[in-house]
Design a protein around this motif. Structure first.
Motif, PDB file in Angstrom:
ATOM      1  N   GLY A 168     -13.920   0.508  -3.156  1.00 51.84           N
ATOM      2  CA  GLY A 168     -13.495   1.744  -2.498  1.00 51.84           C
ATOM      3  C   GLY A 168     -14.582   2.790  -2.472  1.00 51.84           C
ATOM      4  O   GLY A 168     -15.255   3.034  -3.476  1.00 51.84           O
TER       5      GLY A 168
ATOM      6  N   PHE B 210     -10.357  -3.029  -6.075  1.00 49.33           N
ATOM      7  CA  PHE B 210     -10.299  -1.637  -5.638  1.00 49.33           C
ATOM      8  C   PHE B 210     -11.396  -0.813  -6.309  1.00 49.33           C
ATOM      9  O   PHE B 210     -12.042   0.016  -5.667  1.00 49.33           O
ATOM     10  CB  PHE B 210      -8.934  -1.038  -5.980  1.00 49.33           C
ATOM     11  CG  PHE B 210      -7.798  -1.607  -5.199  1.00 49.33           C
ATOM     12  CD1 PHE B 210      -7.630  -1.317  -3.867  1.00 49.33           C
ATOM     13  CD2 PHE B 210      -6.891  -2.456  -5.816  1.00 49.33           C
ATOM     14  CE1 PHE B 210      -6.575  -1.844  -3.138  1.00 49.33           C
ATOM     15  CE2 PHE B 210      -5.831  -2.989  -5.104  1.00 49.33           C
ATOM     16  CZ  PHE B 210      -5.676  -2.681  -3.767  1.00 49.33           C
TER      17      PHE B 210
ATOM     18  N   LEU C 112       0.821  -1.206   0.000  1.00 52.66           N
ATOM     19  CA  LEU C 112       0.000   0.000   0.000  1.00 52.66           C
ATOM     20  C   LEU C 112       0.854   1.256   0.000  1.00 52.66           C
ATOM     21  O   LEU C 112       0.628   2.186  -0.757  1.00 52.66           O
ATOM     22  CB  LEU C 112      -0.921   0.010   1.229  1.00 52.66           C
ATOM     23  CG  LEU C 112      -2.153  -0.885   1.165  1.00 52.66           C
ATOM     24  CD1 LEU C 112      -2.898  -0.850   2.493  1.00 52.66           C
ATOM     25  CD2 LEU C 112      -3.069  -0.449   0.032  1.00 52.66           C
TER      26      LEU C 112
ATOM     27  N   SER D 276      -3.028  -5.274  -4.322  1.00 54.54           N
ATOM     28  CA  SER D 276      -2.080  -4.381  -4.985  1.00 54.54           C
ATOM     29  C   SER D 276      -0.891  -5.157  -5.524  1.00 54.54           C
ATOM     30  O   SER D 276      -0.478  -4.986  -6.676  1.00 54.54           O
ATOM     31  CB  SER D 276      -1.612  -3.297  -4.004  1.00 54.54           C
ATOM     32  OG  SER D 276      -0.737  -2.399  -4.633  1.00 54.54           O
TER      33      SER D 276
ATOM     34  N   TRP E 115      -6.480  -7.501   2.350  1.00 55.47           N
ATOM     35  CA  TRP E 115      -6.860  -7.624   0.946  1.00 55.47           C
ATOM     36  C   TRP E 115      -6.352  -6.460   0.097  1.00 55.47           C
ATOM     37  O   TRP E 115      -6.005  -6.659  -1.073  1.00 55.47           O
ATOM     38  CB  TRP E 115      -8.367  -7.814   0.786  1.00 55.47           C
ATOM     39  CG  TRP E 115      -9.268  -6.622   0.879  1.00 55.47           C
ATOM     40  CD1 TRP E 115     -10.044  -6.261   1.935  1.00 55.47           C
ATOM     41  CD2 TRP E 115      -9.540  -5.658  -0.157  1.00 55.47           C
ATOM     42  NE1 TRP E 115     -10.763  -5.127   1.646  1.00 55.47           N
ATOM     43  CE2 TRP E 115     -10.477  -4.745   0.358  1.00 55.47           C
ATOM     44  CE3 TRP E 115      -9.083  -5.474  -1.457  1.00 55.47           C
ATOM     45  CZ2 TRP E 115     -10.959  -3.667  -0.371  1.00 55.47           C
ATOM     46  CZ3 TRP E 115      -9.562  -4.394  -2.191  1.00 55.47           C
ATOM     47  CH2 TRP E 115     -10.486  -3.506  -1.652  1.00 55.47           C
ATOM     48  N   THR E 116      -6.277  -5.255   0.670  1.00 54.05           N
ATOM     49  CA  THR E 116      -5.774  -4.143  -0.130  1.00 54.05           C
ATOM     50  C   THR E 116      -4.287  -4.332  -0.437  1.00 54.05           C
ATOM     51  O   THR E 116      -3.839  -4.059  -1.560  1.00 54.05           O
ATOM     52  CB  THR E 116      -5.988  -2.801   0.585  1.00 54.05           C
ATOM     53  OG1 THR E 116      -5.481  -2.871   1.924  1.00 54.05           O
ATOM     54  CG2 THR E 116      -7.465  -2.441   0.613  1.00 54.05           C
ATOM     55  N   THR E 117      -3.523  -4.805   0.541  1.00 53.62           N
ATOM     56  CA  THR E 117      -2.098  -5.050   0.311  1.00 53.62           C
ATOM     57  C   THR E 117      -1.903  -6.183  -0.697  1.00 53.62           C
ATOM     58  O   THR E 117      -1.124  -6.066  -1.650  1.00 53.62           O
ATOM     59  CB  THR E 117      -1.394  -5.404   1.632  1.00 53.62           C
ATOM     60  OG1 THR E 117      -1.595  -4.344   2.574  1.00 53.62           O
ATOM     61  CG2 THR E 117       0.088  -5.621   1.418  1.00 53.62           C
TER      62      THR E 117
ATOM     63  N   ALA F 167      -9.388  -5.408   5.824  1.00 54.26           N
ATOM     64  CA  ALA F 167      -9.088  -4.408   4.801  1.00 54.26           C
ATOM     65  C   ALA F 167      -7.593  -4.317   4.527  1.00 54.26           C
ATOM     66  O   ALA F 167      -7.165  -4.243   3.372  1.00 54.26           O
ATOM     67  CB  ALA F 167      -9.630  -3.046   5.230  1.00 54.26           C
TER      68      ALA F 167
ATOM     69  N   ARG G 254     -10.195   7.492  -0.676  1.00 49.36           N
ATOM     70  CA  ARG G 254     -10.966   6.257  -0.606  1.00 49.36           C
ATOM     71  C   ARG G 254     -10.850   5.634   0.785  1.00 49.36           C
ATOM     72  O   ARG G 254      -9.838   5.789   1.477  1.00 49.36           O
ATOM     73  CB  ARG G 254     -10.465   5.234  -1.641  1.00 49.36           C
ATOM     74  CG  ARG G 254     -10.617   5.640  -3.089  1.00 49.36           C
ATOM     75  CD  ARG G 254     -12.065   5.675  -3.533  1.00 49.36           C
ATOM     76  NE  ARG G 254     -12.192   5.914  -4.962  1.00 49.36           N
ATOM     77  CZ  ARG G 254     -12.197   7.123  -5.526  1.00 49.36           C
ATOM     78  NH1 ARG G 254     -12.074   8.200  -4.761  1.00 49.36           N
ATOM     79  NH2 ARG G 254     -12.327   7.256  -6.833  1.00 49.36           N
TER      80      ARG G 254
ATOM     81  N   TYR H 288     -11.465   1.701   2.456  1.00 49.00           N
ATOM     82  CA  TYR H 288     -11.686   0.293   2.115  1.00 49.00           C
ATOM     83  C   TYR H 288     -11.989  -0.505   3.383  1.00 49.00           C
ATOM     84  O   TYR H 288     -11.237  -0.438   4.365  1.00 49.00           O
ATOM     85  CB  TYR H 288     -10.458  -0.293   1.420  1.00 49.00           C
ATOM     86  CG  TYR H 288     -10.101   0.400   0.135  1.00 49.00           C
ATOM     87  CD1 TYR H 288     -10.827   0.168  -1.034  1.00 49.00           C
ATOM     88  CD2 TYR H 288      -9.045   1.304   0.082  1.00 49.00           C
ATOM     89  CE1 TYR H 288     -10.505   0.801  -2.218  1.00 49.00           C
ATOM     90  CE2 TYR H 288      -8.710   1.944  -1.106  1.00 49.00           C
ATOM     91  CZ  TYR H 288      -9.444   1.698  -2.249  1.00 49.00           C
ATOM     92  OH  TYR H 288      -9.123   2.331  -3.420  1.00 49.00           O
TER      93      TYR H 288
END
Length: 363
Positions: free
Chosen positions: A358, A354, A121, A316, A311-313, A308, A294, A296
């Motif tokens: 988001g 994303f 991130l 990406s 999954w965001t890391t 969050a 945003r 998340y």
């Protein structure tokens, strides 16, 4: 489109590594996982490996096209050097500057493999967002990047939960930060230059922390007057951290501090990740500021709910692997996160997460 890489090894099957592997499978890669402890509850093949065993690591990479290291930052160099020796494409999530410097050095010595560190991130997605915003400006004055991985329902004076590596958090609070000031690179103390930030009506505070910019200061030096990265926290958090590190004189006892903080503020499932990027400059000859904000929340992927931050890391990182595999990024040499277009990332199987989840005001 045919891929230049199909088989990927994932080292470290913890909070993020397991999901990295799952998302790679979801994106139709062949995946093999490696961890220090055996796992029999996974949807892909896995093996035990000791990263300190250089021979074992190189053997693990012999039959794969790429490796994603999801290990603690101090173990990444061993995997990167093994990737260099075996001609394997290399990806990691590190925010550690010396580790990235070593990866860049390796990429210059073996230009036929792609070396793509900092795929998380911050550094990672936030830099991709900032660079993509900046492309729309004729002249760029400032690039301001901020990320916060926080509990949705904070308690206590810290208002925090250690859903990420305590070791990494302590380092980013204590290591000096690289910034651009008047267009030149400078090193400044972490947890300084605090400011108020509002996202969706929620008040937060932001302060400089280390590692979040990756290689952006090198890329934009002389082109942008001011560039920095700050971490978002709930109000009052950094005052408490100053008390801990300075009043109690614990700056030199990082490992001990990490244990204390995790014990006091353990992980939670109801987390939220905020991204806040802003670019100021001129468009059509007029001053303009563009924001990208945003939030998340945890989501369900293949029947399982993921935090969050996880999954965001993971999404990406896997998006970047997809772009290299499908020819959207170079197959050789060092690839900086700011070289990646946000629209291209969102077009990948993992990047679509994303685009669909988001929100500016997730509450």
């Amino acid at each position: 489109m045919s891929r230049s890489l199909n088989t990927v090894a994932v080292f470290g099957l913890g909070k993020v590594g397991e999901l990295v592997a799952d998302l790679l499978v979801r994106a139709q890669f062949d995946v093999v996982g490696y961890d220090a402890t055996p796992r029999d509850d996974l949807h892909f093949a896995s093996h035990v490996v000791d990263v300190a065993d250089a021979t074992a690591v190189r053997k693990a990479l012999t039959d794969v096209d790429a490796v994603v290291s999801c290990l603690p930052y101090h173990l990444n160099i061993a995997v990167a050097e093994a990737a260099y020796d075996t001609g394997t494409h290399y990806f990691d999530l590190t925010e550690d500057v010396p580790t990235t410097n070593r990866v860049v050095e390796l990429s210059r010595q073996r230009p036929e493999s792609a070396f793509v560190p900092q795929c998380g991130l911050a550094p990672g997605l936030i830099g991709i967002v900032g660079a993509s915003l900046a492309q729309g400006f004729e002249q760029i004055r400032n690039i301001e990047l901020k990320v916060g991985a926080l509990p949705q329902n904070p308690t206590g004076l810290l208002g925090y939960a250690f859903n990420w590596s305590a070791e990494g958090v302590v380092n980013e609070y204590l290591n000096d930060c690289e910034v651009l000031r008047s267009g030149r690179r400078q090193m400044v103390p972490a947890m300084t230059e605090k400011e108020r930030v509002f996202i969706g009506g929620i008040e937060l505070e932001a302060a400089l922390t280390s590692g979040g910019l990756g290689t952006m200061c090198q890329t934009y030096e002389g082109r942008v007057s001011r560039l920095d990265y700050k971490t978002l926290r709930y109000p009052g958090h950094f005052e408490q951290m100053h008390f801990l590190f300075d009043e109690l004189n614990l700056r030199e006892r990082r490992e001990e501090v990490g244990r204390i903080l995790v014990d006091a503020k353990p992980p939670v499932n109801d987390d939220i990740v905020y991204l806040h990027a802003a670019v100021e400059g001129t468009k059509a000859g007029q001053p303009f500021r563009e924001n990208y904000v945003r939030g998340y929340l945890p989501i369900e992927i293949e029947g399982r709910t993921w935090r969050a931050i996880s999954w965001t890391t993971a999404a990406s990182a896997v998006s970047v692997v997809e772009l290299v595999a499908d020819g959207g990024l170079p197959h050789a040499g060092f690839v900086a996160q700011e070289d990646i277009r946000l629209d291209d990332l969102f077009a990948t199987t993992s990047g679509q997460l994303f685009a669909s989840h988001g929100k500016v005001s997730p509450a």
